[in-house]
Design an enzyme around this catalytic site. Structure first.
Site, PDB file in Angstrom:
ATOM      1  N   TYR A 177      13.794  31.130   6.867  1.00  0.00           N
ATOM      2  CA  TYR A 177      12.728  31.905   7.501  1.00  0.00           C
ATOM      3  C   TYR A 177      12.947  32.044   9.013  1.00  0.00           C
ATOM      4  CZ  TYR A 177      10.070  31.175   3.187  1.00  0.00           C
ATOM      5  OH  TYR A 177       9.642  31.153   1.879  1.00  0.00           O
ATOM      6  N   LYS A 231       0.840  -1.200   0.000  1.00  0.00           N
ATOM      7  CA  LYS A 231       0.000   0.000   0.000  1.00  0.00           C
ATOM      8  C   LYS A 231       0.876   1.253   0.000  1.00  0.00           C
ATOM      9  CE  LYS A 231      -0.278   0.174   5.061  1.00  0.00           C
ATOM     10  NZ  LYS A 231      -1.157   0.215   6.237  1.00  0.00           N
TER      11      LYS A 231
END
Length: 381
Positions: free
Chosen positions: A260, A32
């Site tokens: 940042y 999956k």
């Protein structure tokens, strides 16, 4: 500028190792989430050639993608709502997990429309409190499934459950869950069902708890080289390397703020390197300020916050130039950083690191049975 390199021979080794330790039990390889970010089609073909006989996926769409690639091995899909179009997976011979009477009735309705018998696995919630029928609703589910089986609309091929903490060898949960599971299977058989497959074991249980193997085990993370049992090593081999190239190098003085918020400032005169991968590609933002990468074979810290598309490395006095390799993730024997380290830096687990690597990062495949280009355009060499 970046790539994830998947070693299919390592995955083959892991599949064979788990199959050997599981004894006579068959192996359902869990592929999956694009095989935990490694590439579902390529991994599925590899594990089926090296000990697995089943494939496990979360959704019907994942199962249908396997079928579209020409993979005919048995597939179990286990996460779908009552409103799912079950006709498509039934037509494709996909086994379906059932957690409620409403689920099995919806599946039977599609089977009737198609004039076919749907193959189902009844799921018990043995304590995880997630998917599966709770014990108080198990009798109703069993009776409904048995009635539909009499009418030829479903075939109850399996009974299954999920373990709570098989990764902890000292946990008492596993033995309690297995006792509940055995009781539920006995009830189903007394009601007239005859499931050929019982399965509860994940990677950890398949490797460490042979009494939980029953007829089928469902390894997931172990196939991709992560040791799943706390404090134990079984010889699994990591399969994935994530790398990029330096985009830009600049000399900066001590005290230069980076990224940042200027959470990071260079401690001395040195160099910074810009790397074009970010949290949109699976480099976890939470790892900023702790994570390291390898440049020129040496580990250097990520400086400041990781942005959506890029991050900065403090090279210190290390010489580098645009185009140089930056290794973010690699097997331990190749110098790392390992997925376990990234999980620690990001305060998560390896599964999230693997599955977070986005589709902007092309996959390249090494080893395997044959060289080919995958259906997604990724290269196998």
């Amino acid at each position: 500028m970046s790539e994830a390199i998947v070693d299919l021979d390592a995955i083959a080794h892991n599949a064979e190792l788990i199959a050997h330790r599981s004894g006579p039990a068959a192996v359902m390889a869990v592929v999956k989430a694009d095989a935990f970010g490694h590439g579902m089609i390529e991994v599925a073909r590899t594990v089926l050639a090296h000990g697995a006989s089943w494939l496990g996926v979360a959704t019907a769409e994942e199962a249908l993608r396997l079928r579209a690639a020409g993979i005919t091995a048995p597939v179990l899909s286990w996460l779908h709502g009552v409103g799912t179009d079950f006709c498509r997976p039934i037509r494709a011979d996909v086994d379906l997990s059932v957690s409620s009477v409403a689920h099995v009735n919806a599946i039977a309705a599609c089977a009737a429309d198609l004039g076919r018998t749907a193959s189902v696995h009844l799921k018990l919630d043995s304590g995880l409190s997630r998917g599966g029928a709770p014990e108080r609703r198990w009798p109703a589910l069993v009776r409904a499934a048995r009635n539909l089986e009499r009418h030829g609309l479903v075939r109850v091929r399996g009974v299954w459950s999920h373990l709570i903490s098989a990764d902890d060898p000292d946990s008492a949960h596993t033995s309690a869950q297995l006792a509940r599971f055995d009781h539920a299977v006995a009830f189903a058989r007394e009601a007239g069902l005859d499931p050929e497959l019982r399965h509860v074991a994940n990677s950890a249980a398949a490797l460490n708890s042979p009494h939980s193997a029953y007829e089928l085990v469902r390894p997931g993370i172990g196939l991709y080289g992560v040791e799943p049992v706390t404090g134990r090593r079984f010889g699994l081999r990591a399969a994935l390397t994530l790398r990029a190239h330096v985009l830009l190098v600049k000399d900066v003085p001590a005290g230069t703020g980076v990224s940042y918020g200027h959470d990071y400032a260079t401690p001395r005169d040195g160099r910074l390197a810009l790397v074009p991968l970010g949290y949109a590609d699976g480099v976890p933002r939470l790892a900023g300020g702790r994570a390291q990468v390898r440049v020129g074979g040496r580990r250097r810290p990520i400086a400041g916050r990781i942005a959506m598309d890029q991050f900065v490395v403090d090279l210190g006095a290390l010489a580098a130039q645009p185009g140089d390799d930056v290794v973010l993730l690699a097997p331990e024997q190749h110098g790392g950083p390992t997925v376990a380290e990234w999980a620690q830096w990001a305060r998560t687990l390896p599964h999230e690191i693997f599955t977070g690597i986005g589709d902007r990062v092309p996959r390249r495949y090494l080893g395997g049975a044959a060289a080919h280009t995958s259906t997604e355009g990724n290269t196998v060499v």
